[in-house]
Design an enzyme around this catalytic site. Structure first.
Site, PDB file in Angstrom:
ATOM      1  N   LYS A 227      26.777  72.149  15.937  1.00  0.00           N
ATOM      2  CA  LYS A 227      28.064  71.799  15.323  1.00  0.00           C
ATOM      3  C   LYS A 227      27.887  71.211  13.932  1.00  0.00           C
ATOM      4  CE  LYS A 227      30.097  70.819  19.819  1.00  0.00           C
ATOM      5  NZ  LYS A 227      30.373  69.718  20.749  1.00  0.00           N
TER       6      LYS A 227
ATOM      7  N   LYS B  57      28.368  22.172  43.364  1.00  0.00           N
ATOM      8  CA  LYS B  57      29.526  21.472  42.813  1.00  0.00           C
ATOM      9  C   LYS B  57      30.763  21.614  43.689  1.00  0.00           C
ATOM     10  CE  LYS B  57      31.165  21.788  38.349  1.00  0.00           C
ATOM     11  NZ  LYS B  57      30.969  22.536  37.076  1.00  0.00           N
TER      12      LYS B  57
ATOM     13  N   LYS C  42      24.683  74.149   8.666  1.00  0.00           N
ATOM     14  CA  LYS C  42      23.381  74.823   8.826  1.00  0.00           C
ATOM     15  C   LYS C  42      22.256  73.985   8.243  1.00  0.00           C
ATOM     16  CE  LYS C  42      23.221  79.641   9.832  1.00  0.00           C
ATOM     17  NZ  LYS C  42      24.560  80.272   9.653  1.00  0.00           N
TER      18      LYS C  42
END
Ligand code: TRP
Ligand code: SF4
Length: 412
Positions: free
Chosen positions: A200, A130, A203
């Site tokens: 982190k 083009k 538990k």
């Protein structure tokens, strides 16, 4: 502003997904840009975290010699974004070339990207065809879809609103991300970091997570995966990076560093140019967003119509008339019915038919002109908006580059 009115008050709102899009600076925008893309950008600000940038390096991939107009083009375009209602309080607006991080990611991705992937991008051959008057046998031009991939991946964008013509670029971006994650997805110390992240959690959650993970890796199952993943989502103490790590740890895949984005093609009614071809400044068939009202009137009045309507008494067919396409964008149902009846029975003249379009465009432009005026008389404010946006983008881009360098073994 409340973006999610249906969210109950006791749940934390989900972080908004990120949208990224860019536009090449081509100067003041026209109505085709507005209806094809910009309107959608404005609409998305409420729903997504939007990053919009001036793709000035992309402009250089085809027009590398045009240094005298670039600065003006950049600011004219940004003023039109703001005029249209892109809101710097809600969207992050910035300039690509102010963020060398894009170039760094482009370079790093280039190392492992097969040439064939770039040669096969359909826009590559199309554009060379083009833009025959330009020499596009350059390294930059071949590489530009990869630069686009870097633009997208550096912000970990979820969605990329682009025209259909850019779908292949988003597809390439996905392949590049997949390959990167495959090659570098596991951080060298991935297991240690993932185990630290598990610690982190509470538990009980940590125990349930470890059990779920073992089961899933042995026997799979979508339901088990979802249940175990819910433990990650429910754990408030985890950073985003930890969450991602745990997700990878659970699936056994490592951490996805780059995110595969999705293209977002919203239904838009395309506004053609005054002659019915694609609206483009270079075809001389455009109406600028900030065109003078008198000039709007003049241009629409001179628009070609159905060639069969030579005389006022000749009936016409709206389907053969570019004005009809403007009615499709600008007119309500009764007006459109009036056009169809009036045109096919020669009940109305073409100038009469054009008047509602002229009125609608002028009405649409009024608030743009007003907002633009404010920025034109205070260019410092535009600079400041871009400054703030650039720094906001830099925070994200830097963080991604830290991860990328580390994944590639370059963080010495
Ligand atoms: N290549 C796009 C165009 O020519 C502009 C662009 C550059 C872009 N980087 C992007 C669009 C990232 C979306 C996302 O129109
Ligand atoms: Fe076009 Fe309207 Fe004229 Fe019909 S009447 S040819 S739709 S401008």
């Amino acid at each position: 502003m409340n973006d999610a009115p249906n969210t109950p008050l006791n749940t934390t709102p989900k972080p908004r997904q990120r949208v990224l899009s860019g536009m090449r600076p081509t100067g003041a925008l026209h109505l085709g840009h507005y209806h094809g893309a910009l309107k959608n950008w404005v609409r998305m600000q409420g729903e997504y975290e939007c990053f919009y940038f001036v793709a000035d390096w992309h402009a250089l991939t085809t027009h590398y010699e045009e240094r005298s107009v670039m600065e003006r083009y950049v600011y004219d375009m940004v003023i039109d974004w703001l005029a249209a209602g892109v809101d710097p309080e809600r969207a992050t607006i910035f300039i690509q070339s102010r963020l060398p991080e894009h170039a760094e990611l482009f370079t790093l991705l280039a190392m492992g990207t097969p040439l064939g992937w770039l040669e096969r991008v359909p826009t590559y051959k199309d554009q060379i065809e083009k833009l025959k008057d330009r020499d596009l046998a350059t390294y930059g031009f071949l590489g530009y879809p990869l630069l686009q991939a870097a633009d997208i991946l550096i912000y970990k964008a979820a969605f990329v609103p682009v025209g259909e013509d850019q779908s292949s670029h988003v597809e390439l971006t996905r392949e590049v991300a997949r390959r990167f994650n495959h090659l570098y997805g596991r951080e060298a110390d991935f297991d240690t970091l993932a185990q630290a992240a598990v610690k982190k959690m509470s538990k009980a959650d940590a125990k349930a997570f470890e059990a779920g993970r073992k089961d899933f890796q042995q026997s799979g199952g979508e339901e088990l995966l979802a249940r175990t993943r819910a433990l990650i989502d429910g754990s408030g103490a985890l950073s985003a990076a930890d969450r991602e790590r745990l997700e990878g740890y659970l699936r056994g895949t490592g951490k996805a560093i780059l995110h595969e984005p999705q293209a977002l093609h919203t239904e838009v009614r395309k506004l053609p140019g005054l002659d019915g071809a694609k609206m483009s400044k270079s075809y001389g068939n455009a109406i600028a967003m900030r065109e003078e009202p008198a000039e709007v009137e003049r241009k629409i009045r001179r628009m070609p119509t159905d060639p069969k309507r030579v005389r006022r008494t000749d009936p016409g067919n709206p389907e053969d008339c570019p004005v009809w396409q403007f009615h499709q964008v600008y007119s309500d149902v009764p007006t459109k019915e009036w056009v169809v009846t009036g045109c096919t029975t020669a009940g109305i003249g073409c100038l009469e038919c054009k008047q509602p379009v002229i009125d609608a465009i002028q009405r649409e432009q009024a608030p743009w002109r007003e907002r633009a005026e404010k920025y034109l008389s205070n260019p410092k404010q535009v600079h400041w908006i871009l400054e703030v946006g650039t720094e906001r983008a830099r925070t994200v881009a830097r963080e991604t580059m830290r991860e990328v360098r580390s994944a590639m073994g370059l963080s010495y």
